[in-house]
Design a protein around this motif. Structure first.
Motif, mmCIF file in Angstrom:
data_model
loop_
_atom_site.group_PDB
_atom_site.id
_atom_site.type_symbol
_atom_site.label_atom_id
_atom_site.label_comp_id
_atom_site.label_asym_id
_atom_site.label_seq_id
_atom_site.Cartn_x
_atom_site.Cartn_y
_atom_site.Cartn_z
ATOM 1 N N LEU A 11 10.247 18.975 -35.982
ATOM 2 C CA LEU A 11 11.475 19.318 -35.374
ATOM 3 C C LEU A 11 11.682 18.508 -34.412
ATOM 4 O O LEU A 11 10.756 18.348 -33.508
ATOM 5 C CB LEU A 11 11.567 20.739 -35.035
ATOM 6 N N SER A 12 12.592 17.650 -34.333
ATOM 7 C CA SER A 12 12.944 16.683 -33.006
ATOM 8 C C SER A 12 14.192 17.302 -32.417
ATOM 9 O O SER A 12 15.340 17.555 -33.148
ATOM 10 C CB SER A 12 13.122 15.336 -33.638
ATOM 11 N N VAL A 13 14.276 17.424 -31.165
ATOM 12 C CA VAL A 13 15.305 17.960 -30.471
ATOM 13 C C VAL A 13 15.523 17.141 -29.196
ATOM 14 O O VAL A 13 14.821 16.480 -28.711
ATOM 15 C CB VAL A 13 15.520 19.567 -30.042
ATOM 16 N N ASP A 17 17.984 20.810 -25.203
ATOM 17 C CA ASP A 17 18.547 21.687 -26.359
ATOM 18 C C ASP A 17 17.542 22.885 -26.593
ATOM 19 O O ASP A 17 16.445 22.787 -25.963
ATOM 20 C CB ASP A 17 18.530 20.635 -27.659
ATOM 21 N N SER A 18 18.223 23.653 -27.510
ATOM 22 C CA SER A 18 17.108 24.640 -27.865
ATOM 23 C C SER A 18 16.367 24.367 -29.338
ATOM 24 O O SER A 18 16.918 23.217 -29.940
ATOM 25 C CB SER A 18 17.922 25.902 -28.349
ATOM 26 N N ALA A 19 15.088 24.984 -29.513
ATOM 27 C CA ALA A 19 14.385 24.728 -30.728
ATOM 28 C C ALA A 19 13.987 26.135 -31.273
ATOM 29 O O ALA A 19 13.601 26.996 -30.562
ATOM 30 C CB ALA A 19 13.210 24.026 -30.420
ATOM 31 N N HIS A 76 11.679 30.894 -30.344
ATOM 32 C CA HIS A 76 12.841 30.186 -29.633
ATOM 33 C C HIS A 76 12.605 29.638 -28.235
ATOM 34 O O HIS A 76 11.832 30.375 -27.572
ATOM 35 C CB HIS A 76 13.892 31.080 -29.530
ATOM 36 N N THR A 80 14.527 22.806 -23.678
ATOM 37 C CA THR A 80 13.460 22.159 -23.965
ATOM 38 C C THR A 80 13.397 20.971 -23.032
ATOM 39 O O THR A 80 14.043 20.404 -22.621
ATOM 40 C CB THR A 80 13.381 21.750 -25.242
ATOM 41 N N SER A 85 6.730 19.383 -26.164
ATOM 42 C CA SER A 85 6.272 18.498 -27.326
ATOM 43 C C SER A 85 4.842 18.938 -27.722
ATOM 44 O O SER A 85 3.752 18.760 -26.801
ATOM 45 C CB SER A 85 6.367 17.003 -27.068
ATOM 46 N N THR A 105 4.254 23.574 -36.857
ATOM 47 C CA THR A 105 5.404 22.551 -36.775
ATOM 48 C C THR A 105 5.393 21.958 -35.486
ATOM 49 O O THR A 105 4.817 22.351 -34.601
ATOM 50 C CB THR A 105 6.733 23.742 -36.476
ATOM 51 N N LEU A 107 6.995 19.715 -33.149
ATOM 52 C CA LEU A 107 8.143 19.773 -32.098
ATOM 53 C C LEU A 107 8.063 18.395 -31.399
ATOM 54 O O LEU A 107 7.116 18.303 -30.673
ATOM 55 C CB LEU A 107 8.006 20.894 -31.169
ATOM 56 N N VAL A 109 10.210 16.504 -28.331
ATOM 57 C CA VAL A 109 11.171 16.803 -27.395
ATOM 58 C C VAL A 109 11.678 15.220 -27.018
ATOM 59 O O VAL A 109 10.858 14.566 -26.278
ATOM 60 C CB VAL A 109 11.135 17.827 -26.408
#
Lengths: 111, 110
Positions: A11-13, A17-19, A76, A80, A85, A105, A107, A109
């Motif tokens: 998951l890249s945000v 933003d929210s993750a 949630h 971020t 990360s 997962t 993540l 950021v």
């Protein structure tokens, strides 16, 4: 026995933003769901958990929700930051103090 | 946490050799666990122990042996190492609501 599925695997945000990371479990008797964060090269560390008698729990920018009917729970992260990360793991019980972990997962950021 | 230590941090061994990974806690938590971490599989339970002299298998116990003669120590032995046992191994204790993990041992079997 318990089975845990975790999505997404990556998951890249954008920063700020929210993750959201989702996990499903199979055993309706499961009653405790921890989340762990693992930074690169480090050990997993417990960041938040939820028991089956509540539907949501918050701790600053992180929250976990639980839907017992659908047998899924989610992590949630709001607003971020680069230090978020990491790889995040969900888990569900499979016996006394034993846990089945999701596959994780990753993540990222993006600044 | 300083309360749970694993040794060695890194280990390279040859196929067929016996190798022991050590785990020590300075607390007196009853439950201790060994997990292996592999890409795509997350953390999988190898063995666990509910107390001294009480151990039981987890999801992936084949090729591993454990013992727990003292509450504070929980060594994991690979009797005859295989390349498929190349992994990162984490020891953990159950403390309060969840686990406290050791810093891990990266094992490479060549």
């Amino acid at each position: 026995g318990e089975n845990v599925e975790q999505h997404p695997s990556t998951l890249s945000v954008q920063e700020g933003d929210s993750a959201v990371i989702k996990c499903t479990y199979s055993d309706s008797a499961s009653n405790y769901f921890p989340w762990y964060k693992q930074e690169l090269g480090k050990r997993p560390q417990l960041i938040i958990d939820i028991r089956s008698n509540v539907g949501e729990k918050k701790d600053q920018r992180i929250a976990v929700t639980l839907n017992k009917t659908a047998k899924h729970f989610s992590l949630h992260i709001t607003e971020t930051q680069p230090e978020d990360s990491a790889v995040y793991f969900c888990a569900a019980p499979s016996g006394t103090y034993k846990y089945i972990f999701g596959t994780g997962t990753r993540l990222k950021v993006l600044a | 946490d300083a309360g749970i230590t694993q040794s060695p941090r890194y280990k390279i061994t040859e196929t067929g050799r016996q190798v022991t990974l050590m785990c020590h806690q300075t607390w007196s938590h009853s439950y201790m666990f060994w997990y292996r971490q592999d890409l795509g599989h997350g953390l999988r339970l190898i063995y666990y122990s509910a107390a001294a002299d009480i151990t039981d298998k987890g999801e992936v116990p084949d090729g591993y042996v454990v013992s727990r003669s003292k509450t504070e120590n929980f060594p994991l032995t690979l009797e005859s190492a295989t390349r498929s046992q190349t992994s990162v191994y984490f020891c953990a204790v159950h403390s309060g609501g969840g686990y406290t993990f050791g810093s891990g041992t990266r094992l490479t079997v060549v």
